[in-house]
Design an enzyme around this catalytic site. Sequence first.
Site, PDB file in Angstrom:
ATOM      1  N   PHE A 182       0.971  -1.195  -0.020  1.00  0.00           N
ATOM      2  CA  PHE A 182      -0.256   0.102  -0.155  1.00  0.00           C
ATOM      3  C   PHE A 182       1.368   0.546   0.087  1.00  0.00           C
ATOM      4  O   PHE A 182       1.289   1.566   0.891  1.00  0.00           O
ATOM      5  CB  PHE A 182      -1.246  -0.103   1.010  1.00  0.00           C
ATOM      6  CG  PHE A 182      -2.183  -0.523   1.011  1.00  0.00           C
ATOM      7  CD1 PHE A 182      -2.142  -2.044   0.345  1.00  0.00           C
ATOM      8  CD2 PHE A 182      -3.460  -0.222   1.846  1.00  0.00           C
ATOM      9  CE1 PHE A 182      -3.796  -2.471   0.500  1.00  0.00           C
ATOM     10  CE2 PHE A 182      -4.443  -0.405   1.233  1.00  0.00           C
ATOM     11  CZ  PHE A 182      -4.790  -1.965   1.067  1.00  0.00           C
ATOM     12  N   ASP A 183       0.075   2.244  -0.819  1.00  0.00           N
ATOM     13  CA  ASP A 183       1.280   3.630  -0.757  1.00  0.00           C
ATOM     14  C   ASP A 183       0.084   4.898  -0.323  1.00  0.00           C
ATOM     15  O   ASP A 183      -0.632   4.059   0.829  1.00  0.00           O
ATOM     16  CB  ASP A 183       1.647   3.683  -2.340  1.00  0.00           C
ATOM     17  CG  ASP A 183       0.523   4.364  -3.125  1.00  0.00           C
ATOM     18  OD1 ASP A 183      -1.065   4.301  -2.303  1.00  0.00           O
ATOM     19  OD2 ASP A 183       0.459   4.443  -4.446  1.00  0.00           O
ATOM     20  N   SER A 184       1.273   5.974   0.821  1.00  0.00           N
ATOM     21  CA  SER A 184      -0.256   6.359   1.433  1.00  0.00           C
ATOM     22  C   SER A 184      -1.725   6.884   1.085  1.00  0.00           C
ATOM     23  O   SER A 184      -2.070   6.585   1.980  1.00  0.00           O
ATOM     24  CB  SER A 184       0.765   8.220   1.379  1.00  0.00           C
ATOM     25  OG  SER A 184       1.931   7.666   1.814  1.00  0.00           O
TER      26      SER A 184
END
Lengths: 594, 86
Positions: B37-39
């Site tokens: 997951f990225d931000s």
Amino acid sequence: MSLARLTIIEALERAAHIAPTHGYTFCSESGDRFFTFPEMAANAARYAAALKRCGLRRGDRVALVLPDTTEFVHCFLGCMHAGLVPVPMYPPLRAGQLGYYLDHARHILARAAASMLITTSQIRSVLGSLVDGQLRSIVTVASLGADDRTCEREQVSLSDPAFLQFTSGSTARPKGVQLTYGNLAAQSKCIRDGIRLTEEDTGLAWLPLYHDMGLIGFVLAPLYTLTSVVFVQPFQFLKQPAEWLRRMSKHRGTVSFSPNFGYGLCTSRVGTKELESLDLSAWRIAGCGAEPIQRNTLDAFAEKFAPAGFRKNAFVHAYGMAENTLGISFSPWGSEPGYGDFDYDALSIGKVAKDATDGAKSITLANCGRAFEGHEIAIFDGHGNPRGDRLAGQIAVRGPSVMEGYYRDPGATAAVMHGDWLLTGDQGFVIDGELFVCGRDKELIIVAGRNYHPADIEWIAAEVPRIRRGRVIAFGVTSVGDDGSSSERVVICAESKTRADERDALADAVKARVLDQLGLKVSEVVLLQRASLPRTSSGKLQRTKTRERYLAGELELAQPDESRLTLMRHFLQSQWGFLRGWLRTRPRLPSSRA
Amino acid sequence: MTTIIEDHLFDRTVALIARSSHQIATAESRFAEDLKFDSIDLVHLISELEQEFGVIVTEDHLRTLQTVGDAVRVVRSLTNGGIADA
């Protein structure tokens, strides 16, 4: 007195005097707070007095790590009132390994020689280790002790430093753009004239204020134009992109800016029901900048929100960079901004930008308009000679918005200043005075409006076991789709003598590490045989050459066991395919594996 | 080791993750390392949990989230009317 002669605090005091009912609204999930310009001026004086009581002296640098926009604006203006030089820094966004963040912060604080850092109690608990030598203290906004006591405004001149904007240098060598009060006043005039910003307007920003577009465009310039502004917390926008549009609708916002990805998020995330409740008919300037402008994204946004009253001619293409304070050019306001379709293959340095012909691969570029009054744009070839119309080269700008230089870094300053011309590092060309940007600083990677320096990505990748420092190269690759749109992919090439059956796991570990530390998704990790990355005669790795070889398919891959891999991929893809259909997901960007 | 938590909040969180990223998460799954997951992905998940459970997760909470279990704990403490540790 000409607006371009006022310092920020003089502009704030003038606004308080002649537009006392205008001001800034700070929205949050616990409620909105409105401060009139007189209240903003009073707060600046209160915070200034508190800062002075901390023992700070005129010219001292004060780092601000404040995610809350209200606190940030009060502290920032308070610093200026006290003659201090604020240094905005981005806050750590999430938990996990803070190593990279702390390292970056430490370098910025050292380069800025900051005396104090102001933050929140939560962030302070993770930043505690940064206090050493120069940095005397880390204080929270609450403990600053701003009360009713005020102090006189410190007299500053237009040539004095106003603040430091850290940008685009690698972690090990951050570059602090030093802007003077004269730069800010000149740029505010450019913005006013470029989009006819007046006191009748209502600005609206969800942009982070440690970024130039939010800070200069929406906190500072509106003080000169007496424009009221509504600030949505960036986090609130990221959670619910619709919040931007709801607020535009509610406050009858007329001016707002966003990088390209913000418009894309709204198009994909705002539902039909929400759409029906929006009224965007007052929106007259919808600026787009800070990352490459994609026609498809803006067209899709305009189409989706036309029923809510959004007009396509509100779009303004913006090109700029922190070294020129903020904006270098805007497309003309009030008319639908233009695009050009150019021959992709002809569009490399030294060649003429030809209009695309049928059948040839083309790229669509946004027309970013003309230089602002008092400023000039030129295109230089590799030897520093100016080039003619349609000839691509490096974009340069000169005028009163150009920075004095990087703070305490004459080497880095000399590298970008060519006489009084600022070399942007970006590639572009001009047609009849109008600018088209066709490429960037070859090494800088821009994703979702944020700049990443390859050295930082390489450093982090090399922290993964079995990847060795000095044997990693990172770069961005722009892919152009059939429809002329472009997108950026991040590629890492690394030499490694890993066993074939461990390569996928190693590549995944590199991706995970970069994602965790930088929040950046890497598209591809290419593992190579030892000593196969191109080096200079002194043994230094060469990024540009690696990128060229990658694109030409000439890198010597550490040969994987192809047959087994292909089988695995088929298996995985069929599984994912099954899940996709079964779960009926909405359209979404593919994961980093794809 | 994988902990099995049988509760609605946890199940919904796992379902939301599966829907958006086609991955089966456990309480120990780390957002960055395991789920990639990225931000923006993480913030989107938080937003969906907020809407479904009628809570408001702050940026300070976000900074404390490393695993799926962390997210479930924060949302649970907020639904109980308590104040989640930030």
